[in-house]
Design an enzyme around this catalytic site. Structure first.
Site, PDB file in Angstrom:
ATOM      1  N   ASP A  48     -39.726  -9.037 -39.567  1.00  0.00           N
ATOM      2  CA  ASP A  48     -40.721  -9.240 -38.307  1.00  0.00           C
ATOM      3  C   ASP A  48     -40.800  -7.824 -37.570  1.00  0.00           C
ATOM      4  O   ASP A  48     -41.514  -8.044 -36.702  1.00  0.00           O
ATOM      5  CB  ASP A  48     -39.959 -10.284 -37.439  1.00  0.00           C
ATOM      6  CG  ASP A  48     -39.771 -11.898 -38.272  1.00  0.00           C
ATOM      7  OD1 ASP A  48     -38.830 -12.277 -38.205  1.00  0.00           O
ATOM      8  OD2 ASP A  48     -40.946 -11.964 -38.534  1.00  0.00           O
TER       9      ASP A  48
ATOM     10  N   HIS B 285     -30.311  -9.572 -39.768  1.00  0.00           N
ATOM     11  CA  HIS B 285     -30.486 -10.412 -40.698  1.00  0.00           C
ATOM     12  C   HIS B 285     -29.016 -11.063 -41.301  1.00  0.00           C
ATOM     13  O   HIS B 285     -28.530 -10.553 -41.456  1.00  0.00           O
ATOM     14  CB  HIS B 285     -31.137  -9.947 -41.823  1.00  0.00           C
ATOM     15  CG  HIS B 285     -31.953 -10.907 -42.652  1.00  0.00           C
ATOM     16  ND1 HIS B 285     -31.438 -11.719 -43.691  1.00  0.00           N
ATOM     17  CD2 HIS B 285     -33.452 -11.246 -42.751  1.00  0.00           C
ATOM     18  CE1 HIS B 285     -32.316 -12.700 -44.181  1.00  0.00           C
ATOM     19  NE2 HIS B 285     -33.624 -12.132 -43.555  1.00  0.00           N
TER      20      HIS B 285
HETATM   21  C1  SDX Z   1     -36.285 -13.965 -40.153  1.00  0.00           C
HETATM   22  O1  SDX Z   1     -32.932 -16.208 -42.922  1.00  0.00           O
HETATM   23  C2  SDX Z   1     -34.058 -15.594 -43.587  1.00  0.00           C
HETATM   24  O2  SDX Z   1     -34.150 -15.331 -44.428  1.00  0.00           O
HETATM   25  C3  SDX Z   1     -34.989 -15.383 -42.304  1.00  0.00           C
HETATM   26  C4  SDX Z   1     -36.213 -14.693 -42.523  1.00  0.00           C
HETATM   27  C5  SDX Z   1     -37.131 -15.203 -43.593  1.00  0.00           C
HETATM   28  O3  SDX Z   1     -37.749 -14.635 -44.445  1.00  0.00           O
HETATM   29  O4  SDX Z   1     -37.283 -16.612 -43.571  1.00  0.00           O
HETATM   30  O5  SDX Z   1     -35.834 -13.463 -43.244  1.00  0.00           O
HETATM   31  C6  SDX Z   1     -37.219 -14.245 -41.445  1.00  0.00           C
HETATM   32  O6  SDX Z   1     -35.922 -14.927 -39.362  1.00  0.00           O
HETATM   33  C7  SDX Z   1     -35.671 -12.688 -39.845  1.00  0.00           C
HETATM   34  C8  SDX Z   1     -35.071 -12.511 -38.602  1.00  0.00           C
HETATM   35  C9  SDX Z   1     -35.784 -12.598 -37.428  1.00  0.00           C
HETATM   36  N1  SDX Z   1     -35.001 -12.453 -36.135  1.00  0.00           N
HETATM   37  C10 SDX Z   1     -34.835 -11.522 -35.326  1.00  0.00           C
HETATM   38  O7  SDX Z   1     -35.268 -10.411 -35.655  1.00  0.00           O
HETATM   39  C11 SDX Z   1     -34.037 -11.802 -34.196  1.00  0.00           C
HETATM   40  C12 SDX Z   1     -32.924 -10.877 -33.836  1.00  0.00           C
HETATM   41  N2  SDX Z   1     -31.885 -10.662 -34.755  1.00  0.00           N
HETATM   42  C13 SDX Z   1     -30.981 -11.778 -34.596  1.00  0.00           C
HETATM   43  O8  SDX Z   1     -30.609 -12.454 -33.551  1.00  0.00           O
HETATM   44  C14 SDX Z   1     -29.796 -11.776 -35.677  1.00  0.00           C
HETATM   45  O9  SDX Z   1     -29.769 -10.643 -36.192  1.00  0.00           O
HETATM   46  C15 SDX Z   1     -30.141 -13.023 -36.717  1.00  0.00           C
HETATM   47  C16 SDX Z   1     -30.369 -14.135 -36.108  1.00  0.00           C
HETATM   48  C17 SDX Z   1     -31.346 -12.522 -37.360  1.00  0.00           C
HETATM   49  C18 SDX Z   1     -28.936 -13.122 -37.801  1.00  0.00           C
HETATM   50  O10 SDX Z   1     -28.017 -13.563 -36.988  1.00  0.00           O
HETATM   51  P1  SDX Z   1     -26.259 -14.013 -37.530  1.00  0.00           P
HETATM   52  O11 SDX Z   1     -26.517 -13.466 -38.911  1.00  0.00           O
HETATM   53  O12 SDX Z   1     -26.031 -15.140 -37.164  1.00  0.00           O
HETATM   54  O13 SDX Z   1     -25.554 -12.627 -36.940  1.00  0.00           O
HETATM   55  P2  SDX Z   1     -24.833 -12.800 -35.478  1.00  0.00           P
HETATM   56  O14 SDX Z   1     -25.455 -13.281 -34.427  1.00  0.00           O
HETATM   57  O15 SDX Z   1     -23.366 -13.311 -35.830  1.00  0.00           O
HETATM   58  O16 SDX Z   1     -24.672 -11.134 -35.179  1.00  0.00           O
HETATM   59  C19 SDX Z   1     -23.658 -10.530 -35.762  1.00  0.00           C
HETATM   60  C20 SDX Z   1     -23.231  -9.227 -34.912  1.00  0.00           C
HETATM   61  C21 SDX Z   1     -23.170 -10.040 -33.309  1.00  0.00           C
HETATM   62  O17 SDX Z   1     -22.155  -8.831 -32.626  1.00  0.00           O
HETATM   63  P3  SDX Z   1     -20.701  -9.284 -32.410  1.00  0.00           P
HETATM   64  O18 SDX Z   1     -20.562 -10.601 -32.014  1.00  0.00           O
HETATM   65  O19 SDX Z   1     -20.298  -9.043 -33.726  1.00  0.00           O
HETATM   66  O20 SDX Z   1     -20.232  -8.146 -31.556  1.00  0.00           O
HETATM   67  O21 SDX Z   1     -24.410  -8.454 -34.676  1.00  0.00           O
HETATM   68  C22 SDX Z   1     -24.968  -8.579 -33.271  1.00  0.00           C
HETATM   69  C23 SDX Z   1     -24.467 -10.010 -32.846  1.00  0.00           C
HETATM   70  O22 SDX Z   1     -24.644  -9.749 -31.349  1.00  0.00           O
HETATM   71  N3  SDX Z   1     -26.552  -8.716 -33.594  1.00  0.00           N
HETATM   72  C24 SDX Z   1     -27.396  -8.039 -32.947  1.00  0.00           C
HETATM   73  C25 SDX Z   1     -28.595  -8.428 -33.404  1.00  0.00           C
HETATM   74  N4  SDX Z   1     -28.664  -9.083 -34.389  1.00  0.00           N
HETATM   75  C26 SDX Z   1     -27.196  -9.144 -34.515  1.00  0.00           C
HETATM   76  N5  SDX Z   1     -27.183  -7.095 -31.501  1.00  0.00           N
HETATM   77  C27 SDX Z   1     -28.403  -6.691 -31.010  1.00  0.00           C
HETATM   78  N6  SDX Z   1     -29.637  -7.091 -31.583  1.00  0.00           N
HETATM   79  C28 SDX Z   1     -29.672  -7.800 -32.561  1.00  0.00           C
HETATM   80  N7  SDX Z   1     -30.931  -8.033 -33.189  1.00  0.00           N
END
Ligand code: SDX
Length: 428
Positions: free
Chosen positions: A364, A307
């Site tokens: 989710d 998140h």
């Molecule tokens: C919602 O913003 C809100 O409030 C949203 C929400 C709402 O109520 O409106 O809460 C609803 O959208 C919840 C999120 C649903 N999405 C997912 O479940 C999709 C999977 N999660 C992600 O793709 C990710 O975690 C995000 C998009 C939710 C957040 O991404 P960020 O904050 O931009 O973090 P990032 O992509 O920079 O990740 C940081 C690190 C990275 O690794 P490094 O580059 O540091 O090595 O964490 C890793 C990412 O690769 N990472 C994941 C991951 N999520 C982050 N690795 C594997 N699986 C994941 N799910």
């Protein structure tokens, strides 16, 4: 504590006021940055460090896993309130008296008819169309049938527009699902509560009496409350920036629905179920999917995990996980997918990659398991998220309008070609 920030650039010092919120959050007000420094701006991809507005609607603390709507904790609201009360709270700022709630519901029911010509737009979509694309189109189309909805400077027209969309949106949600199922498109029943009416419109069969199931009513009521608002998330920021151009509420909501559709945002609840199904089909090999999620060369992410703000447990995920056990138990549903989800969660919470990055289950991760047990098709999961988030979008849009916020227009850093002369095609 200091009340200003000092920025030193090329030997010159620039002071900017520190602003503090009611929960002691601190921000640097940089609205004079560009003029004070002769054109210097900031860059912050994804706005990870940038506040777009001041708001009184929702407070969340990602480190402590706190979420409150207008000061009330999500735990209390999920336990003690019903969805329509929370809708009123988010939009108007306080929990309603019984009289206020009754009038609000009466006004909503009075405006819940959708012009029959909207069905012609729905008919133009193939049955294979994703419901989020259909819903976004139909929501925008409502403007054509409700022209006063674009009067964004009239509080009376704004109130009428708010009750219209709260009445019509559940009809569009039901029509979107029933169209794919080849079922007749009809209306609800104004003698019912808001959530009961949603379920009846979605599930009533033309040849049977619809019998309410309190388990489903309570489960949906709780899920909608948990999804109702979440401060400046991607889709809410979209609704705000579209509304900041003084576009009407329906057009702004239509844009928000499109933003929510993305699998990194609301579309994740559908993607979680598809991922869990894939793991189940792969003999429940969660270790393979954990490895894929950690492999930088693999675009796969563990859907429902991580998140932007919560670097602790998403409080909504905790409530939904408990509700999943209760609802499936009450419905007598044995779903192996739930066990796979719990196994995956346990593995992730013990895995160094996820621990280091503070990746916890989000809203989710478990919600789709309940929707599925309720008989809602997977493709409709994000539509249910939109139905829950509707009051939050409305509240944030209305707050932006009442505070007369300026049009949203971010700056950029240009990294393209510098000036070059045009060459005729025979010289290229
Ligand atoms: C919602 O913003 C809100 O409030 C949203 C929400 C709402 O109520 O409106 O809460 C609803 O959208 C919840 C999120 C649903 N999405 C997912 O479940 C999709 C999977 N999660 C992600 O793709 C990710 O975690 C995000 C998009 C939710 C957040 O991404 P960020 O904050 O931009 O973090 P990032 O992509 O920079 O990740 C940081 C690190 C990275 O690794 P490094 O580059 O540091 O090595 O964490 C890793 C990412 O690769 N990472 C994941 C991951 N999520 C982050 N690795 C594997 N699986 C994941 N799910």
């Amino acid at each position: 504590m200091s009340d200003k920030a000092i920025l030193e650039i090329n030997g010159s010092k620039h002071e900017f006021p520190l602003v503090r919120g009611t929960e002691n959050e601190t921000a640097i007000n940089i609205k004079t940055l560009r003029s004070d420094t002769g054109g210097i701006t900031t860059i912050d991809p994804g706005y990870k460090n940038t506040g777009a507005c001041e708001s009184s609607i929702t407070f969340l603390d990602g480190e402590k896993g706190i979420l409150r709507y207008r000061g009330y904790s999500i735990e209390e609201l999920a336990e003690k309130a019903d969805f329509l009360e929370v809708v009123y709270l988010l939009i108007f700022g306080n929990l309603p008296t019984q009289e206020q709630l009754d009038k609000f519901h009466t006004d909503i029911k009075a405006k819940s008819i959708v012009d029959d010509d909207v069905k012609k737009i729905l008919d133009a979509f193939p049955k294979t169309a994703h419901p989020m694309g259909v819903l976004s189109s139909l929501t925008s189309a409502l403007t054509a049938f409700n022209p006063t909805s674009v009067n964004v400077d009239s509080e009376e027209d704004m109130y009428n527009t708010v009750v219209k969309i709260l009445g019509k949106f559940p009809v569009l949600v039901a029509w979107t699902m029933r169209k794919k199922q080849g079922l007749p498109l009809d209306y609800g029943d104004n003698s019912l509560g808001y959530v009961e009416n949603v379920l009846k419109m979605m599930f009533r069969k033309p040849n049977e009496e619809y019998v309410q199931n309190e388990i489903l009513v309570n489960a949906l009521d709780k899920l909608l409350i948990l999804h109702a608002d979440h401060e400046q998330n991607c889709s809410t920021s979209t609704v705000r920036i579209v509304g900041s151009s003084h576009a009407g509420l329906f057009a702004s909501l239509s844009a928000g629905i499109s933003a929510l559709w993305g699998p990194l945002h609301g579309g994740a609840n559908q993607a979680v179920l598809e991922m869990l199904e894939a793991i189940k089909a792969d003999d429940g090999d969660t270790k393979k999917y954990m490895a894929k999620a950690k492999d930088k060369n693999d675009s796969f992410r563990l859907m429902g995990f991580g998140h932007r703000v919560y670097k602790n447990f998403d409080p909504r995920a905790r409530i939904i996980k408990k509700a999943a056990d209760e609802v499936l138990g009450d419905l007598g549903v044995e779903d192996p997918i739930l066990d796979i989800a719990k196994g995956l969660e346990k593995e992730a919470l013990e895995d160094q990659y996820f621990v280091d990055r503070k990746l916890y289950p989000n809203v989710d991760f478990y919600s789709g398991i309940i929707y599925r047990a309720m008989g809602i098709p997977t493709e409709m999961f994000t539509v249910m998220f939109a139905l829950g988030r509707l009051p939050g979008w409305i509240a944030q849009w209305r707050e932006m309008r009442l505070r007369k916020e300026p049009i949203g227009r971010p700056r950029q850093m240009y990294i393209g070609e510098t000036l070059r002369e045009f060459k005729s095609i025979n010289k290229r």
